[in-house]
Design a protein around this motif. Structure first.
Motif, PDB file in Angstrom:
ATOM      1  N   GLN A 191       0.843  -1.261  -0.020  1.00 41.64           N
ATOM      2  CA  GLN A 191       0.148   0.080  -0.001  1.00 41.64           C
ATOM      3  C   GLN A 191       1.061   1.159  -0.215  1.00 41.64           C
ATOM      4  O   GLN A 191       1.938   1.109   0.370  1.00 41.64           O
ATOM      5  CB  GLN A 191      -0.636   0.295   1.367  1.00 41.64           C
ATOM      6  N   PHE A 245      -8.470   8.948   5.351  1.00 42.05           N
ATOM      7  CA  PHE A 245      -7.483   7.873   4.917  1.00 42.05           C
ATOM      8  C   PHE A 245      -8.511   7.079   3.058  1.00 42.05           C
ATOM      9  O   PHE A 245      -8.272   6.747   2.634  1.00 42.05           O
ATOM     10  CB  PHE A 245      -7.306   6.711   5.871  1.00 42.05           C
ATOM     11  N   ASN A 248      -7.349   5.049   0.429  1.00 43.91           N
ATOM     12  CA  ASN A 248      -7.450   3.685   0.525  1.00 43.91           C
ATOM     13  C   ASN A 248      -8.008   2.676  -0.109  1.00 43.91           C
ATOM     14  O   ASN A 248      -7.796   2.007  -0.938  1.00 43.91           O
ATOM     15  CB  ASN A 248      -7.143   3.301   2.091  1.00 43.91           C
ATOM     16  N   TYR A 252      -7.916   0.260  -3.521  1.00 41.32           N
ATOM     17  CA  TYR A 252      -8.544  -1.435  -3.335  1.00 41.32           C
ATOM     18  C   TYR A 252      -9.127  -1.754  -4.890  1.00 41.32           C
ATOM     19  O   TYR A 252      -8.785  -2.430  -4.935  1.00 41.32           O
ATOM     20  CB  TYR A 252      -9.798  -1.492  -2.101  1.00 41.32           C
TER      21      TYR A 252
END
Lengths: 278, 365
Positions: A191, A245, A248, A252
């Motif tokens: 990540q 955040f 993220n 994905y």
């Protein structure tokens, strides 16, 4: 059709075999003629990513033919995919980025592999570093007998500050084992977050994955670089929508898209190998 | 307060090794049992928990009545469950705090915590039901689940040790053959320690303690097994150091019988643990003579195992964070391990001091 594996429903399968038995001969002849055309059609899939996931740097790399995947498709077998490395929520709505990653990957695979039967098993690695996970992965492979493993690897090792060489050794050994057992692999590197962009060890682990993947001729999805690219491109608000955040979530979504395209590229490479050259 | 004894000593050793192993990548983790044996500290810890069951449920000549056994073990299960919830919440808060303070979302997915943060509706239910566990926070849920049927094994074992062993082996064999495990939800990844398999160690620990307390023939038999156990320990060390582990695709069915799998506690791990236990079972007096105060310190840790384990789990997580922030180097490792061990010692001392102060009984382990 993509389906997620839960428990084998033997009675359903048996009933199907009995009732459909007579049609099997006809079906397999049809499949034999249809499948190569379906595989060839994969090359017509547009190479561009969706607008949110477009990046300047290559999102995946590797001249790695997915021979086992190709063989499964040609034989009209169900393509078995084992996704390792991220927790998944089975059968729950896709309201969250982590929970929905395998679901997204399934959907993306469904999109690109239309007409093929894909079975998806996903297994999380609970915070383990690759050294500890390696044995478990082998057991999962022996159990699920997949044609393809999609392995998100490196984040835990990068966070635990595992020595690059130790990490590379475990990764290399596991990839060799998978290759020896004719299981195709797509790696997904760690990540991204802006706090680790300048972290030498973290980026060294990312680079190690690329180096090992090159050495072992394995496809690798450059999630870290792609996310770094997206973070630069997008105005801050676009990815900090609901919480700080949110990147993220985008990560994905795009990762699933990149992985699906990497798989198609690998199938086409395997196909090109087999096509007689004039 | 119990005086220093071998069981507390070895439990203390297991606790120290678990603490060190749970800071992955650190230098000292290369010195723990798992690097030299097929089994590791977790097996030792669960076996000793079983051993303690014998002491917690009476003496061979005066066993506690069934009602007392049931309530005693259930209350212990509740105590451990409470500890698991508390340390899980604290661990999640540590991860969230680190993510906020360092503005780094990676912490939210560390230790498999992603579900708790990104899917809290189902994640929270899973945490409370123990069907979803954070990475490295898997031992106490196992212990809770093992203690629930433990009264049955204790009571059955009193009637017939062979019957208790047979039931335990039956469940174990069934799980190995079928791959059965307890449900995990919302994540589908299964229990890190499959309770259907790990119950065997608890039962073996209990039955061994019962026999060791009541049968001189058993004690003689164990002594006679020392030479062959040493051979098994040496072979196990060789196999582990050179990683001659079986290939899961090459072993016959049922594979779990032949692998060295930790989740399903493959038989070779049980054999390895037994060999280590038999080899070292009589060495405590010698060790105490050699490292006196350190041995007594380890006994103190073992005597207060739940508190030490709980604090140790959180210190391991703090250690992981320190390793991340410092880039991971030998000085950080020395700092983490020595400060950690110091705080574990303080925890054990504090629990005993508090027990003395309040005049209540010292906690059992």
């Amino acid at each position: 059709m993509v389906r997620r594996v839960a428990q084998p429903r033997l009675w359903v399968a048996t009933a199907f075999v009995v009732t459909a038995g007579a049609a099997v001969g006809q079906q397999s002849t049809d499949q034999a003629t249809q499948l190569p055309a379906q595989i060839a059609a994969l090359s017509k899939i547009p190479s561009q990513f969706s607008s949110d996931c477009r990046v300047k740097s290559p999102a995946f790399e590797g001249r790695a033919p997915l021979r086992t995947v190709r063989r499964a498709l040609h034989r009209g077998r169900v393509l078995k995919v084992l996704a390792i490395g991220s927790s998944s929520t089975v059968g729950i709505g896709a309201s969250s980025p982590v929970a929905s990653y395998p679901v997204r990957l399934e959907n993306d695979l469904e999109g690109v592999l239309q007409g093929f039967d894909v079975e998806m098993v996903s297994r999380g690695i609970s915070g383990e570093i690759a050294e500890a996970a390696a044995e478990r992965i082998k057991r999962e492979v022996a159990e699920a007998k997949p044609d393809l493993v999609i392995w998100q690897v490196g984040t835990n090792d990068a966070i635990a500050r595992v020595e690059e060489e130790d990490f590379a050794e475990v990764l290399r050994a596991t990839l060799k084992w998978l290759a020896a057992n004719r299981v195709d692999v797509v790696l997904i590197d760690p990540q991204y977050s802006d706090r680790v962009a300048s972290d030498e060890h973290y980026t060294a682990i990312v680079k190690t994955i690329t180096d090992v993947a090159r050495g072992e001729r394995v496809l690798v999805v450059h999630r870290f670089d792609a996310m770094a690219d997206l973070a630069k491109q997008k105005p801050v608000k676009a990815y900090l929508a609901s919480d700080r955040f949110h990147l993220n979530d985008l990560g994905y979504r795009c990762m699933a898209e990149y992985a699906a395209r990497a798989i198609v590229a690998g199938i086409l490479q395997a196909e090109a190998e087999q096509t007689p050259k004039n | 307060m119990r005086s220093a004894n071998p069981v507390d000593f070895w439990r203390g050793v297991a606790l120290v090794m678990i603490f060190i192993n749970h800071v992955p990548g650190n230098f000292f983790a290369s010195l723990t049992l798992r690097n030299y044996a097929i089994s590791d500290a977790a097996e030792l810890f669960v076996f000793l928990a079983g051993w303690s069951l014998s002491y917690a449920t009476g003496k061979p000549e005066a066993p506690d009545p069934p009602g007392r056994v049931i309530f005693r073990l259930l209350s212990r299960a509740v105590q451990i469950y409470r500890a698991q919830l508390v340390i899980t919440m604290l661990a999640l808060a540590m991860l969230a705090g680190a993510a906020l303070y360092l503005n780094n979302p990676l912490f939210l997915e560390w230790l498999n915590a992603g579900l708790a943060f990104y899917d809290p509706v189902s994640g929270l239910v899973g945490l409370v039901m123990l069907t979803y566990q954070l990475g490295y926070f898997n031992i106490l849920p196992l212990y809770v689940v093992l203690l629930l049927p433990a009264p049955l094994f204790v009571l059955l074992g009193r009637k017939s040790r062979l019957a208790a062993l047979a039931v335990s082996l039956g469940i174990y064999g069934f799980a190995l053959i079928t791959g059965a495990t307890l449900p995990s939800w919302p994540s589908a990844e299964g229990w890190y320690f499959n309770p259907l398999c790990w119950q065997l160690l608890l039962v073996l620990g209990f039955l061994s303690a019962e026999l060791a307390r009541s049968s001189s023939r058993f004690r003689t038999c164990v002594k006679k097994l020392v030479p062959i156990s040493i051979v098994v320990v040496v072979i196990g060390a060789f196999v582990t150091i050179f990683r001659y582990w079986p290939d899961p695709l090459r072993v016959p069915e049922p594979k779990l019988f032949f692998l060295f799998d930790k989740t399903y506690l493959s038989p070779v791990r049980v054999v390895s643990l037994m060999a280590w236990l038999i080899t070292f079972h009589g060495t405590y007096p010698f060790i105490e003579g050699l490292i006196g105060p350190a041995a007594r310190w380890l006994c103190q840790l073992g005597r207060n195992s739940l508190a030490v384990f709980s604090v140790g789990s959180l210190l391991s997580l703090a250690g992981q964070m320190i390793r991340f922030l410092t880039g991971g180097n030998i000085f950080a490792d020395i700092f983490i391990v020595f400060c950690g061990l110091g705080l574990l010692g303080f925890t054990a001392w504090f629990v005993e001091w508090r027990s003395r102060g309040s005049g209540s009984q010292p906690p059992s382990s």
